[in-house]
Design a protein around this motif. Structure first.
Motif, PDB file in Angstrom:
ATOM      1  N   PHE A 100       0.731  -1.513  -0.008  1.00 22.23           N
ATOM      2  CA  PHE A 100      -0.371   0.363   0.091  1.00 22.23           C
ATOM      3  C   PHE A 100       0.303   1.422  -0.027  1.00 22.23           C
ATOM      4  N   SER A 101       0.606   2.438  -0.519  1.00 15.50           N
ATOM      5  CA  SER A 101       1.180   3.555  -0.668  1.00 15.50           C
ATOM      6  C   SER A 101       1.301   4.216   0.803  1.00 15.50           C
ATOM      7  N   PRO A 102       1.633   5.039   0.783  1.00 15.22           N
ATOM      8  CA  PRO A 102       1.859   5.914   2.135  1.00 15.22           C
ATOM      9  C   PRO A 102       0.225   6.446   2.599  1.00 15.22           C
ATOM     10  N   SER A 103      -0.021   7.107   1.397  1.00 12.89           N
ATOM     11  CA  SER A 103      -1.129   8.080   1.506  1.00 12.89           C
ATOM     12  C   SER A 103      -2.305   7.191   1.975  1.00 12.89           C
ATOM     13  N   HIS A 104      -3.005   5.948   1.660  1.00 11.56           N
ATOM     14  CA  HIS A 104      -3.127   5.195   1.893  1.00 11.56           C
ATOM     15  C   HIS A 104      -3.294   4.656   3.340  1.00 11.56           C
ATOM     16  N   ILE A 105      -2.125   3.986   3.581  1.00  8.56           N
ATOM     17  CA  ILE A 105      -1.761   4.124   5.172  1.00  8.56           C
ATOM     18  C   ILE A 105      -2.640   4.696   6.078  1.00  8.56           C
ATOM     19  N   LYS A 106      -1.953   6.374   5.200  1.00  8.92           N
ATOM     20  CA  LYS A 106      -2.211   7.597   6.179  1.00  8.92           C
ATOM     21  C   LYS A 106      -3.792   7.189   6.984  1.00  8.92           C
ATOM     22  N   THR A 107      -4.390   7.473   5.350  1.00 17.01           N
ATOM     23  CA  THR A 107      -6.126   7.466   4.996  1.00 17.01           C
ATOM     24  C   THR A 107      -6.603   5.866   6.058  1.00 17.01           C
ATOM     25  N   GLY A 108      -5.757   4.832   6.130  1.00 20.64           N
ATOM     26  CA  GLY A 108      -6.411   3.661   6.647  1.00 20.64           C
ATOM     27  C   GLY A 108      -6.884   4.247   8.657  1.00 20.64           C
ATOM     28  N   LEU A 109      -5.240   4.524   8.640  1.00 17.13           N
ATOM     29  CA  LEU A 109      -4.923   5.184  10.174  1.00 17.13           C
ATOM     30  C   LEU A 109      -5.852   5.928  10.803  1.00 17.13           C
ATOM     31  N   SER A 110      -6.474   7.149   9.746  1.00 16.57           N
ATOM     32  CA  SER A 110      -7.466   7.928  10.234  1.00 16.57           C
ATOM     33  C   SER A 110      -9.217   7.632  11.187  1.00 16.57           C
ATOM     34  N   GLU A 111      -9.066   6.200  10.974  1.00 20.47           N
ATOM     35  CA  GLU A 111     -10.181   5.423  11.209  1.00 20.47           C
ATOM     36  C   GLU A 111     -10.602   5.340  12.470  1.00 20.47           C
ATOM     37  N   ILE A 112      -9.113   5.033  13.064  1.00 19.96           N
ATOM     38  CA  ILE A 112      -8.566   4.634  14.604  1.00 19.96           C
ATOM     39  C   ILE A 112      -8.948   5.742  15.404  1.00 19.96           C
ATOM     40  N   ASP A 113      -9.745   5.974  16.232  1.00 22.08           N
ATOM     41  CA  ASP A 113      -9.764   7.396  17.212  1.00 22.08           C
ATOM     42  C   ASP A 113      -8.908   7.239  18.265  1.00 22.08           C
ATOM     43  N   PRO A 114      -8.072   8.401  18.658  1.00 22.06           N
ATOM     44  CA  PRO A 114      -6.954   8.436  19.416  1.00 22.06           C
ATOM     45  C   PRO A 114      -7.186   8.008  20.899  1.00 22.06           C
ATOM     46  N   GLU A 115      -8.048   8.449  21.496  1.00 23.38           N
ATOM     47  CA  GLU A 115      -8.677   8.034  23.109  1.00 23.38           C
ATOM     48  C   GLU A 115      -9.185   6.338  22.813  1.00 23.38           C
ATOM     49  N   GLU A 116      -9.867   6.054  21.467  1.00 26.48           N
ATOM     50  CA  GLU A 116     -10.320   4.853  22.028  1.00 26.48           C
ATOM     51  C   GLU A 116      -8.921   3.663  22.181  1.00 26.48           C
ATOM     52  N   TYR A 117      -7.739   4.810  21.003  1.00 30.43           N
ATOM     53  CA  TYR A 117      -6.746   4.356  20.428  1.00 30.43           C
ATOM     54  C   TYR A 117      -5.917   3.361  22.103  1.00 30.43           C
ATOM     55  N   TYR A 118      -5.456   4.938  23.000  1.00 32.38           N
ATOM     56  CA  TYR A 118      -5.117   4.317  24.396  1.00 32.38           C
ATOM     57  C   TYR A 118      -5.294   3.611  25.132  1.00 32.38           C
ATOM     58  N   ASP A 119      -7.287   4.110  25.324  1.00 33.63           N
ATOM     59  CA  ASP A 119      -7.879   3.265  26.288  1.00 33.63           C
ATOM     60  C   ASP A 119      -7.968   1.757  25.691  1.00 33.63           C
ATOM     61  N   THR A 120      -7.756   1.298  24.612  1.00 32.10           N
ATOM     62  CA  THR A 120      -7.126   0.161  24.573  1.00 32.10           C
ATOM     63  C   THR A 120      -6.013  -0.596  25.072  1.00 32.10           C
ATOM     64  N   LEU A 121      -4.813  -0.112  25.007  1.00 34.51           N
ATOM     65  CA  LEU A 121      -3.665  -0.181  24.846  1.00 34.51           C
ATOM     66  C   LEU A 121      -3.740  -0.310  26.761  1.00 34.51           C
ATOM     67  N   LEU A 122      -4.495   0.661  27.325  1.00 32.99           N
ATOM     68  CA  LEU A 122      -4.112   0.659  28.862  1.00 32.99           C
ATOM     69  C   LEU A 122      -5.176  -0.901  29.174  1.00 32.99           C
ATOM     70  N   THR A 123      -6.205  -0.897  28.363  1.00 31.43           N
ATOM     71  CA  THR A 123      -6.662  -2.468  28.976  1.00 31.43           C
ATOM     72  C   THR A 123      -5.554  -3.590  28.425  1.00 31.43           C
ATOM     73  N   GLN A 124      -4.768  -3.433  27.720  1.00 29.72           N
ATOM     74  CA  GLN A 124      -3.986  -4.801  26.524  1.00 29.72           C
ATOM     75  C   GLN A 124      -3.403  -5.323  28.139  1.00 29.72           C
ATOM     76  N   ALA A 125      -2.677  -3.524  28.113  1.00 29.73           N
ATOM     77  CA  ALA A 125      -1.941  -3.429  29.689  1.00 29.73           C
ATOM     78  C   ALA A 125      -2.021  -4.145  30.517  1.00 29.73           C
ATOM     79  N   GLU A 126      -3.239  -3.708  30.588  1.00 30.03           N
ATOM     80  CA  GLU A 126      -3.711  -3.741  32.420  1.00 30.03           C
ATOM     81  C   GLU A 126      -4.229  -6.118  32.617  1.00 30.03           C
ATOM     82  N   LYS A 127      -4.512  -6.189  31.275  1.00 31.75           N
ATOM     83  CA  LYS A 127      -4.553  -8.063  31.138  1.00 31.75           C
ATOM     84  C   LYS A 127      -4.165  -8.441  31.071  1.00 31.75           C
ATOM     85  N   LYS A 128      -2.728  -7.829  30.727  1.00 27.82           N
ATOM     86  CA  LYS A 128      -1.497  -8.351  30.507  1.00 27.82           C
ATOM     87  C   LYS A 128      -0.423  -8.723  31.462  1.00 27.82           C
TER      88      LYS A 128
END
Length: 169
Positions: A100-128
């Motif tokens: 994939f081109s960098p522009s398509h990768i950037k577009t794909g990553l724009s689908e991820i909400d930063p707050e939801e991303y950090y919450d998911t990371l925190l949840t995964q970290a706590e579980k592990k």
């Protein structure tokens, strides 16, 4: 190698597709689930279609709307993050693997909400953190950090999350 063919002598081995047959099969393949050109090219290669004929079929799939790189990148990033809990680095690596081109990768990553991303990371970290039986806090921290890096999360965010968890104890 499967023994299925040996147990079923009537069953013929996988056969190659003709050019006409391939178009219909690819339409079904792409309609079932979002696909990218790289996956379609692999499927065609498995079925004995390569080079110019494969390029022509892929081009036709783009024209008919069965393939769309931007749509795939968005769907891929959203799905791998929400279902498999992958981090951005892992998603980027997988999209680069699929050429994939960098522009398509950037577009794909724009689908991820930063707050939801950090919450998911925190949840995964706590579980592990809870699952890890290591007594030494430094080793335990290292093991959790390695796990989260392998999931594709960024080190600075992981360290932030681990500090948050350790301050709660």
């Amino acid at each position: 190698m499967s023994t299925w063919g040996k147990n079923n002598p009537d069953q013929s081995p996988k056969k190659n597709w003709t050019q006409e047959e391939a178009k219909g099969k690819l339409e079904t393949y792409c309609a079932y689930q979002e696909r990218c050109a790289w996956e379609v090219r692999r499927k065609l290669y498995e079925k004995g279609i390569q080079g110019k004929p494969a390029d022509d079929l892929i081009e036709e799939m783009f024209r008919d709307g069965f393939l769309n790189e931007e749509r795939f990148a968005k769907s891929f990033a959203r799905g791998k993050f929400r279902l498999k809990k992958w981090g951005r680095a892992r998603i980027i690596r997988e999209l680069k693997l699929r050429e994939f081109s960098p522009s398509h990768i950037k577009t794909g990553l724009s689908e991820i909400d930063p707050e939801e991303y950090y919450d998911t990371l925190l949840t995964q970290a706590e579980k592990k953190w809870e699952k890890t039986k290591e007594k030494d806090p430094y080793k335990k921290r290292y093991l959790v950090l390695q796990y989260l890096v392998s999931k594709g999360f960024e080190q600075d965010l992981i360290k932030e999350a681990l500090e948050s968890i350790q301050s709660q104890e």
